[in-house]
Write a protein that holds these residues in place. Structure first.
Motif, mmCIF file in Angstrom:
data_model
loop_
_atom_site.group_PDB
_atom_site.id
_atom_site.type_symbol
_atom_site.label_atom_id
_atom_site.label_comp_id
_atom_site.label_asym_id
_atom_site.label_seq_id
_atom_site.Cartn_x
_atom_site.Cartn_y
_atom_site.Cartn_z
ATOM 1 N N ALA A 148 23.302 17.842 -4.090
ATOM 2 C CA ALA A 148 22.083 18.434 -4.639
ATOM 3 C C ALA A 148 21.129 17.355 -5.145
ATOM 4 O O ALA A 148 19.912 17.472 -5.003
ATOM 5 N N GLY A 149 21.693 16.288 -5.733
ATOM 6 C CA GLY A 149 20.851 15.202 -6.217
ATOM 7 C C GLY A 149 20.107 14.524 -5.087
ATOM 8 O O GLY A 149 18.927 14.171 -5.221
ATOM 9 N N ALA A 150 20.772 14.318 -3.956
ATOM 10 C CA ALA A 150 20.120 13.695 -2.807
ATOM 11 C C ALA A 150 19.003 14.574 -2.271
ATOM 12 O O ALA A 150 17.942 14.083 -1.854
ATOM 13 N N ARG A 151 19.229 15.886 -2.266
ATOM 14 C CA ARG A 151 18.170 16.812 -1.831
ATOM 15 C C ARG A 151 16.971 16.733 -2.779
ATOM 16 O O ARG A 151 15.821 16.681 -2.335
ATOM 17 N N THR A 152 17.246 16.692 -4.076
ATOM 18 C CA THR A 152 16.156 16.585 -5.048
ATOM 19 C C THR A 152 15.382 15.290 -4.864
ATOM 20 O O THR A 152 14.156 15.263 -4.982
ATOM 21 N N LEU A 153 16.073 14.214 -4.560
ATOM 22 C CA LEU A 153 15.414 12.930 -4.334
ATOM 23 C C LEU A 153 14.409 13.029 -3.187
ATOM 24 O O LEU A 153 13.262 12.583 -3.317
ATOM 25 N N VAL A 154 14.825 13.597 -2.077
ATOM 26 C CA VAL A 154 13.918 13.752 -0.938
ATOM 27 C C VAL A 154 12.724 14.626 -1.311
ATOM 28 O O VAL A 154 11.572 14.307 -0.992
ATOM 29 N N HIS A 155 12.987 15.692 -2.028
ATOM 30 C CA HIS A 155 11.899 16.596 -2.409
ATOM 31 C C HIS A 155 10.995 15.988 -3.478
ATOM 32 O O HIS A 155 9.833 16.393 -3.607
ATOM 33 N N THR A 156 11.492 15.017 -4.229
ATOM 34 C CA THR A 156 10.623 14.311 -5.174
ATOM 35 C C THR A 156 9.486 13.626 -4.440
ATOM 36 O O THR A 156 8.332 13.648 -4.887
ATOM 37 N N ALA A 157 9.789 13.017 -3.308
ATOM 38 C CA ALA A 157 8.740 12.382 -2.504
ATOM 39 C C ALA A 157 7.758 13.414 -1.976
ATOM 40 O O ALA A 157 6.527 13.246 -2.078
ATOM 41 N N ILE A 158 8.274 14.494 -1.433
ATOM 42 C CA ILE A 158 7.415 15.513 -0.817
ATOM 43 C C ILE A 158 6.540 16.192 -1.863
ATOM 44 O O ILE A 158 5.328 16.399 -1.654
ATOM 45 N N GLU A 159 7.120 16.503 -3.001
ATOM 46 C CA GLU A 159 6.367 17.217 -4.049
ATOM 47 C C GLU A 159 5.320 16.337 -4.717
ATOM 48 O O GLU A 159 4.260 16.828 -5.121
ATOM 49 N N ASN A 160 5.578 15.046 -4.835
ATOM 50 C CA ASN A 160 4.632 14.158 -5.510
ATOM 51 C C ASN A 160 3.607 13.547 -4.580
ATOM 52 O O ASN A 160 2.465 13.306 -4.984
ATOM 53 N N GLY A 170 0.771 -1.238 0.000
ATOM 54 C CA GLY A 170 0.000 0.000 0.000
ATOM 55 C C GLY A 170 0.796 1.278 0.000
ATOM 56 O O GLY A 170 0.214 2.370 0.040
ATOM 57 N N ALA A 171 2.125 1.200 -0.046
ATOM 58 C CA ALA A 171 2.949 2.403 -0.015
ATOM 59 C C ALA A 171 2.984 3.085 -1.374
ATOM 60 O O ALA A 171 2.795 2.455 -2.421
ATOM 61 N N ARG A 172 3.255 4.371 -1.338
ATOM 62 C CA ARG A 172 3.553 5.150 -2.542
ATOM 63 C C ARG A 172 5.073 5.285 -2.613
ATOM 64 O O ARG A 172 5.697 5.687 -1.630
ATOM 65 N N VAL A 173 5.642 4.961 -3.760
ATOM 66 C CA VAL A 173 7.080 4.712 -3.823
ATOM 67 C C VAL A 173 7.775 5.649 -4.804
ATOM 68 O O VAL A 173 7.330 5.827 -5.940
ATOM 69 N N VAL A 174 8.882 6.224 -4.347
ATOM 70 C CA VAL A 174 9.811 6.910 -5.240
ATOM 71 C C VAL A 174 10.914 5.905 -5.585
ATOM 72 O O VAL A 174 11.657 5.457 -4.712
ATOM 73 N N VAL A 175 10.971 5.547 -6.851
ATOM 74 C CA VAL A 175 11.921 4.547 -7.330
ATOM 75 C C VAL A 175 13.144 5.279 -7.863
ATOM 76 O O VAL A 175 13.108 5.886 -8.929
ATOM 77 N N ASN A 176 14.234 5.238 -7.101
ATOM 78 C CA ASN A 176 15.451 5.925 -7.518
ATOM 79 C C ASN A 176 16.439 4.948 -8.138
ATOM 80 O O ASN A 176 16.730 3.900 -7.546
ATOM 81 N N ASP A 177 16.945 5.278 -9.296
ATOM 82 C CA ASP A 177 18.042 4.523 -9.901
ATOM 83 C C ASP A 177 18.655 5.384 -10.992
ATOM 84 O O ASP A 177 17.952 5.841 -11.898
ATOM 85 N N VAL A 178 19.953 5.604 -10.880
ATOM 86 C CA VAL A 178 20.621 6.431 -11.872
ATOM 87 C C VAL A 178 20.880 5.653 -13.156
ATOM 88 O O VAL A 178 21.124 6.235 -14.211
ATOM 89 N N GLY A 179 20.826 4.311 -13.091
ATOM 90 C CA GLY A 179 21.001 3.486 -14.273
ATOM 91 C C GLY A 179 22.449 3.290 -14.639
ATOM 92 O O GLY A 179 22.949 3.884 -15.593
ATOM 93 N N VAL A 180 23.164 2.468 -13.849
ATOM 94 C CA VAL A 180 24.575 2.226 -14.123
ATOM 95 C C VAL A 180 24.850 0.733 -14.177
ATOM 96 O O VAL A 180 24.067 -0.082 -13.700
#
Length: 302
Positions: free
Chosen positions: A78-90, A31-41
């Motif tokens: 900065a990328g890590a900050r954006t990741l956290v804010h991706t969850a908050i904004e979405n 039931g969670a809402r998920v931010v799926v992070n992967d830079v693709g390496v």
């Protein structure tokens, strides 16, 4: 499904493949809402040009779940900050951070290059610290505003970090650092409604496929003991509100086995009423070592 994490907002780093993908799918199933992070390496950290995060999001949505993709580098501030804010904004908030991203560049110590050391320490250790730091800042602000969260951090250490692993001095050092970071963060963040735990998983992934290639179903277990999906139930539980009293712990998980790893502890000791002379310490050390349990063997040591 128990819907143990209904409507909780979860970030999973390195979630495009392997254990991270299994975590993302397992959280979504609960039931969670998920931010799926992967830079693709690739396995060694080089760019692959594909988009595994988007593929996992599509899998979650096809099963009726909610997810968004994020491709930021978790070891970039900065990328890590954006990741956290991706969850908050979405999704309006962040409840759970699962730090999982990493890769390996294995070498025996005498062959290990500086850039191979730096790259592994960066992605594992800084890649845990940076998202944790920005998430902690958000949770502290929420707590001070009177909205104390029920937040969770699950870090990913390794048996290599707990016991060491021949040919993996960089990886072992990073994973040991993650275990240390976990216990400090748990102590510091508890006041803000945040628990911090770590897992040391054994599973078949791109990093371990050569090691576990021959290990499939065990006669006594009747299932694929090395499947990444075996690790995720513990992570989901640690990410739920049920785990509120568990913090500062490291768990080993493999197949159907879950165990609590014992941290460094004070052991046998000797005293004198003054400073030791170097020449006195030989028999003292011999006695202390004889009284202590033998250390667990380093993985791969002969």
């Amino acid at each position: 499904m128990s819907r143990l994490c209904q409507d909780r907002v979860v970030v999973v780093t390195g979630a495009g493949r392997g254990i991270g993908r299994a975590h993302a799918l397992a959280f979504a199933a609960e039931g969670a809402r998920v931010v799926v992070n992967d830079v693709g390496v690739a396995l060694d950290g080089s760019s692959t040009g594909d988009g595994p995060a988007a593929q996992v999001v599509a899998e979650i949505e096809a099963l009726g779940g909610k997810a968004v993709a994020n491709t930021d580098d978790v070891a970039d501030w900065a990328g890590a900050r954006t990741l956290v804010h991706t969850a908050i904004e979405n999704f309006g908030r962040l409840d759970v951070l699962v730090n999982n991203a990493g890769f390996v560049r294995d070498r025996m110590l005498v062959n290990l290059a500086e850039d191979e050391w730096d790259a592994v320490i960066r992605v594992h250790l800084k890649g845990h610290f940076a998202p944790l730091r920005h998430a902690a800042e958000y949770w502290r602000a929420e707590s001070k505003a009177g909205r104390t969260p029920s937040a969770r951090v699950i870090n990913t250490s390794s048996g290599a970090g707990l016991l060491g692993s021949v040919g993996q001095s960089n990886y072992s050092a990073a994973k040991a650092g993650i275990a240390g970071l976990t216990v400090v963060a748990a102590a510091e963040l508890r006041r803000y409604g945040v628990t911090v735990n770590a897992i040391a998983p054994s599973a078949r992934t791109r990093m371990t496929e050569d090691v576990f290639a021959g290990m499939m179903a065990r006669p006594d277990e009747g299932f694929d003991a090395m499947a990444p999906e075996n690790v995720s139930p513990l992570v989901v539980w640690l990410g739920s509100t049920e785990s509120a009293q568990v913090t500062g712990r490291v768990f080993e998980v493999e197949g159907g086995r879950v165990s609590l790893a014992q941290a460094w502890r004070h052991g046998p000791e000797a005293h004198k009423s003054g400073r030791w002379e170097p020449g006195e310490l030989g028999p003292v050390m011999e006695k202390l070592i004889a009284e202590a349990p033998a250390p667990e063997p380093v993985y791969g040591a002969s």
